[in-house]
Design a protein around this motif. Structure first.
Motif, PDB file in Angstrom:
ATOM      1  N   ASN A   1       0.813  -1.219   0.000  1.00  0.00           N
ATOM      2  CA  ASN A   1       0.000   0.000   0.000  1.00  0.00           C
ATOM      3  C   ASN A   1       0.848   1.272   0.000  1.00  0.00           C
ATOM      4  O   ASN A   1       0.434   2.308  -0.516  1.00  0.00           O
ATOM      5  CB  ASN A   1      -0.992   0.010   1.168  1.00  0.00           C
ATOM      6  CG  ASN A   1      -0.319  -0.056   2.527  1.00  0.00           C
ATOM      7  OD1 ASN A   1       0.896  -0.160   2.656  1.00  0.00           O
ATOM      8  ND2 ASN A   1      -1.128  -0.008   3.573  1.00  0.00           N
ATOM      9  N   LEU A   2       2.064   1.192   0.565  1.00  0.00           N
ATOM     10  CA  LEU A   2       2.958   2.348   0.590  1.00  0.00           C
ATOM     11  C   LEU A   2       4.353   1.944   0.136  1.00  0.00           C
ATOM     12  O   LEU A   2       4.745   0.780   0.252  1.00  0.00           O
ATOM     13  CB  LEU A   2       3.031   2.945   2.000  1.00  0.00           C
ATOM     14  CG  LEU A   2       1.771   3.638   2.520  1.00  0.00           C
ATOM     15  CD1 LEU A   2       1.903   3.947   4.006  1.00  0.00           C
ATOM     16  CD2 LEU A   2       1.484   4.929   1.755  1.00  0.00           C
ATOM     17  N   TYR A   3       5.083   2.948  -0.342  1.00  0.00           N
ATOM     18  CA  TYR A   3       6.457   2.731  -0.783  1.00  0.00           C
ATOM     19  C   TYR A   3       7.203   4.045  -0.557  1.00  0.00           C
ATOM     20  O   TYR A   3       6.676   5.114  -0.843  1.00  0.00           O
ATOM     21  CB  TYR A   3       6.470   2.352  -2.270  1.00  0.00           C
ATOM     22  CG  TYR A   3       7.771   1.753  -2.763  1.00  0.00           C
ATOM     23  CD1 TYR A   3       8.021   0.390  -2.634  1.00  0.00           C
ATOM     24  CD2 TYR A   3       8.739   2.547  -3.383  1.00  0.00           C
ATOM     25  CE1 TYR A   3       9.205  -0.180  -3.100  1.00  0.00           C
ATOM     26  CE2 TYR A   3       9.923   1.987  -3.854  1.00  0.00           C
ATOM     27  CZ  TYR A   3      10.154   0.627  -3.709  1.00  0.00           C
ATOM     28  OH  TYR A   3      11.329   0.066  -4.164  1.00  0.00           O
ATOM     29  N   PRO A   4       8.413   3.983   0.009  1.00  0.00           N
ATOM     30  CA  PRO A   4       9.166   5.215   0.265  1.00  0.00           C
ATOM     31  C   PRO A   4       9.269   6.080  -0.998  1.00  0.00           C
ATOM     32  O   PRO A   4       9.408   5.542  -2.102  1.00  0.00           O
ATOM     33  CB  PRO A   4      10.539   4.699   0.701  1.00  0.00           C
ATOM     34  CG  PRO A   4      10.246   3.358   1.298  1.00  0.00           C
ATOM     35  CD  PRO A   4       9.140   2.786   0.434  1.00  0.00           C
ATOM     36  N   PRO A   5       9.135   7.405  -0.859  1.00  0.00           N
ATOM     37  CA  PRO A   5       9.237   8.197   0.380  1.00  0.00           C
ATOM     38  C   PRO A   5       7.978   8.241   1.253  1.00  0.00           C
ATOM     39  O   PRO A   5       8.004   8.863   2.311  1.00  0.00           O
ATOM     40  CB  PRO A   5       9.553   9.602  -0.146  1.00  0.00           C
ATOM     41  CG  PRO A   5       8.879   9.650  -1.476  1.00  0.00           C
ATOM     42  CD  PRO A   5       9.028   8.281  -2.054  1.00  0.00           C
ATOM     43  N   ASN A   6       6.870   7.639   0.818  1.00  0.00           N
ATOM     44  CA  ASN A   6       5.681   7.587   1.661  1.00  0.00           C
ATOM     45  C   ASN A   6       5.853   6.491   2.713  1.00  0.00           C
ATOM     46  O   ASN A   6       5.764   5.300   2.391  1.00  0.00           O
ATOM     47  CB  ASN A   6       4.431   7.315   0.820  1.00  0.00           C
ATOM     48  CG  ASN A   6       3.935   8.548   0.089  1.00  0.00           C
ATOM     49  OD1 ASN A   6       4.533   9.618   0.190  1.00  0.00           O
ATOM     50  ND2 ASN A   6       2.864   8.415  -0.650  1.00  0.00           N
ATOM     51  N   VAL A   7       6.099   6.905   3.943  1.00  0.00           N
ATOM     52  CA  VAL A   7       6.391   5.939   5.008  1.00  0.00           C
ATOM     53  C   VAL A   7       5.534   6.228   6.240  1.00  0.00           C
ATOM     54  O   VAL A   7       5.523   7.350   6.752  1.00  0.00           O
ATOM     55  CB  VAL A   7       7.887   5.992   5.409  1.00  0.00           C
ATOM     56  CG1 VAL A   7       8.152   5.081   6.599  1.00  0.00           C
ATOM     57  CG2 VAL A   7       8.777   5.588   4.236  1.00  0.00           C
ATOM     58  N   LEU A   8       4.808   5.205   6.705  1.00  0.00           N
ATOM     59  CA  LEU A   8       4.074   5.297   7.970  1.00  0.00           C
ATOM     60  C   LEU A   8       4.598   4.284   8.986  1.00  0.00           C
ATOM     61  O   LEU A   8       4.357   4.394  10.177  1.00  0.00           O
ATOM     62  CB  LEU A   8       2.580   5.069   7.749  1.00  0.00           C
ATOM     63  CG  LEU A   8       1.806   6.165   7.010  1.00  0.00           C
ATOM     64  CD1 LEU A   8       0.354   5.758   6.825  1.00  0.00           C
ATOM     65  CD2 LEU A   8       1.884   7.494   7.751  1.00  0.00           C
ATOM     66  N   GLY A   9       5.317   3.267   8.489  1.00  0.00           N
ATOM     67  CA  GLY A   9       5.851   2.235   9.370  1.00  0.00           C
ATOM     68  C   GLY A   9       7.020   1.518   8.726  1.00  0.00           C
ATOM     69  O   GLY A   9       7.506   1.906   7.655  1.00  0.00           O
ATOM     70  N   GLY A  10       7.451   0.435   9.362  1.00  0.00           N
ATOM     71  CA  GLY A  10       8.621  -0.281   8.887  1.00  0.00           C
ATOM     72  C   GLY A  10       8.361  -1.181   7.686  1.00  0.00           C
ATOM     73  O   GLY A  10       9.292  -1.540   6.959  1.00  0.00           O
ATOM     74  N   ALA A  11       7.093  -1.556   7.443  1.00  0.00           N
ATOM     75  CA  ALA A  11       6.778  -2.507   6.375  1.00  0.00           C
ATOM     76  C   ALA A  11       7.190  -1.985   5.011  1.00  0.00           C
ATOM     77  O   ALA A  11       7.804  -2.703   4.210  1.00  0.00           O
ATOM     78  CB  ALA A  11       5.285  -2.828   6.390  1.00  0.00           C
ATOM     79  N   GLU A  12       6.861  -0.724   4.730  1.00  0.00           N
ATOM     80  CA  GLU A  12       7.171  -0.165   3.413  1.00  0.00           C
ATOM     81  C   GLU A  12       8.674   0.025   3.205  1.00  0.00           C
ATOM     82  O   GLU A  12       9.178  -0.109   2.092  1.00  0.00           O
ATOM     83  CB  GLU A  12       6.423   1.151   3.174  1.00  0.00           C
ATOM     84  CG  GLU A  12       6.419   2.113   4.316  1.00  0.00           C
ATOM     85  CD  GLU A  12       5.232   1.919   5.268  1.00  0.00           C
ATOM     86  OE1 GLU A  12       4.822   2.914   5.871  1.00  0.00           O
ATOM     87  OE2 GLU A  12       4.737   0.787   5.399  1.00  0.00           O
ATOM     88  N   VAL A  13       9.390   0.303   4.283  1.00  0.00           N
ATOM     89  CA  VAL A  13      10.851   0.399   4.202  1.00  0.00           C
ATOM     90  C   VAL A  13      11.432  -0.969   3.859  1.00  0.00           C
ATOM     91  O   VAL A  13      12.346  -1.091   3.027  1.00  0.00           O
ATOM     92  CB  VAL A  13      11.441   0.915   5.531  1.00  0.00           C
ATOM     93  CG1 VAL A  13      12.963   0.931   5.488  1.00  0.00           C
ATOM     94  CG2 VAL A  13      10.923   2.315   5.844  1.00  0.00           C
ATOM     95  N   SER A  14      10.895  -2.003   4.487  1.00  0.00           N
ATOM     96  CA  SER A  14      11.333  -3.373   4.237  1.00  0.00           C
ATOM     97  C   SER A  14      11.033  -3.789   2.801  1.00  0.00           C
ATOM     98  O   SER A  14      11.868  -4.426   2.132  1.00  0.00           O
ATOM     99  CB  SER A  14      10.645  -4.333   5.215  1.00  0.00           C
ATOM    100  OG  SER A  14      11.008  -5.669   4.960  1.00  0.00           O
ATOM    101  N   VAL A  15       9.851  -3.424   2.294  1.00  0.00           N
ATOM    102  CA  VAL A  15       9.471  -3.766   0.923  1.00  0.00           C
ATOM    103  C   VAL A  15      10.447  -3.153  -0.076  1.00  0.00           C
ATOM    104  O   VAL A  15      10.872  -3.804  -1.034  1.00  0.00           O
ATOM    105  CB  VAL A  15       8.026  -3.302   0.621  1.00  0.00           C
ATOM    106  CG1 VAL A  15       7.729  -3.393  -0.874  1.00  0.00           C
ATOM    107  CG2 VAL A  15       7.023  -4.135   1.395  1.00  0.00           C
TER     108      VAL A  15
END
Length: 396
Positions: free
Chosen positions: A8-22
């Motif tokens: 649902n998200l991908y950096p630079p849109n970050v709300l938690g650690g999941a998108e950083v990991s993806v």
């Protein structure tokens, strides 16, 4: 392999650690020669672009707002947003179109809120194996954290929540070929609620980009305590503040890194204590520097935290962690080896742990060695190899 990750998200849109990991996993898979496609919600001007070898499709959802803006929305609007997000045929059509065009060997869904549960359907109908990584409890809780409106573990969901969750279970049924989670706790929790009972599951811890073997020299003249993460009530930072403020020692410092709706209240709590400093969201070298300078990282969660990336990151910088004995946190922290555990929300126990370690640099040094030994198990290389192995089984 041609691999499609849906997040649902991908950096630079970050709300938690999941998108950083993806992002990290996507780029590492690309480095290893795989063709990697990511489907996510908008974060830039282009609908399709390739970044660091990863082809990224930005799909604009047809809803009241995008998931990135969800935390700041009114409590009156959020329920309607969730209902629309249950099954969004517009998103399903877009994802199906992309999958037909790209023809991946495997589809791997991560956090799906904002893209809706309809994001699971296209892979199944096109005969593509589907992997789902559970980063939270979105399938059994509208809030995704299993907490009620009072900020406590929800043991008796409302009738509305029960209906909502039943619909979710129905919509995801028979869609997933492999369930993955970084912690056994999350897998067991989902299965105990009647999900994925006949689906193969696999615990795959997160991976950290750990390369340095150099010994990081710590300074113990001023004990630096660190918190990194979302500043929401479920993260328990207010308990850390209470414990810290009760310690009568001028040679200690608390750095709080992150953003969130609870920040203003936390800043009010820390008034008149110049030992406490707040930082905005940090990443990259700035964040690594914070970990390296810290003597202790604290993860005071009061929700069933999955497998916080903060712990992996802290260990990679030889910084021990004090964490709540809740969720998947005890699967990473070993008492007396790489940190210590305390009862979630127990201010007195946390305070006592902090005081003992502040007065005992020799214990901190021992824990630092434990963190170094622990992080060897969680390298990004090992994480990717585990993923590739599971992908290959499904593709064959």
């Amino acid at each position: 392999m041609r691999i499609c990750l849906i997040s649902n998200l991908y950096p630079p849109n970050v709300l938690g650690g999941a998108e950083v990991s993806v992002k990290k996993v996507s780029e590492e898979l690309a480095k290893r020669g795989h063709e990697v496609i990511v489907i996510t919600t908008p974060f830039g001007e282009n609908n399709v672009e390739t970044i660091n070898g990863v082809k990224i499709y930005q799909v604009k959802p047809l809803n009241l707002y995008e998931i990135y803006h969800h935390p700041n929305q009114s409590m009156f609007i959020k329920p309607l947003w969730h209902i629309i997000d249950l099954w969004n045929p517009f998103n399903e059509k877009n994802i199906r179109k992309i999958l037909k065009s790209e023809n991946p060997d495997i589809v791997h869904v991560h956090n799906f809120k904002g893209l809706s549960l309809s994001s699971f359907a296209p892979a199944k109908s096109l005969g593509i194996p589907l992997v789902f990584t559970a980063h939270d409890y979105s399938l059994i809780c509208m809030r995704a954290n299993l907490l009620n409106s009072s900020g406590e573990i929800c043991k008796n969901p409302s009738s509305l929540c029960k209906i909502y969750n039943q619909i979710q279970k129905y919509l995801v049924k028979n869609k997933v070929d492999l369930l993955i989670s970084p912690s056994e706790f999350v897998i067991n929790k989902l299965k105990s609620e009647g999900l994925f009972k006949d689906v193969k599951s696999k615990k795959i811890p997160l991976g950290i980009d750990f390369k340095s073997k150099e010994k990081i020299e710590k300074d113990y003249s001023l004990i630096n305590i660190l918190y990194v993460g979302n500043l929401g009530e479920h993260k328990g930072v207010h308990f850390l503040l209470k414990a810290f403020k009760n310690i009568n020692n001028r040679n200690i410092r608390l750095d709080i890194v992150g953003k969130g709706l609870y920040r203003e209240k936390l800043e009010l709590m820390s008034e008149n204590d110049n030992r406490i400093k707040f930082y905005d969201f940090l990443e990259g070298e700035e964040l690594i520097k914070m970990y390296r300078n810290a003597n202790l990282t604290v993860v005071p969660s009061i929700w069933y935290d999955n497998s916080p990336m903060v712990i992996y990151e802290s260990f990679s910088c030889r910084t021990p962690v004090i964490g709540s004995r809740i969720g998947g946190i005890p699967e990473l922290i070993e008492d007396g080896f790489n940190g210590f555990l305390f009862e979630a929300g127990n201010v007195n126990e946390l305070q006592q742990l902090l005081e003992n370690l502040i007065d005992s640099p020799e214990i901190l040094k021992k824990l630092e060695q434990g963190t170094y030994e622990t992080v060897q198990k969680y390298t990004i290389d090992k994480h990717i190899k585990r993923l590739e192995k599971e992908y290959q089984k499904l593709v064959k």
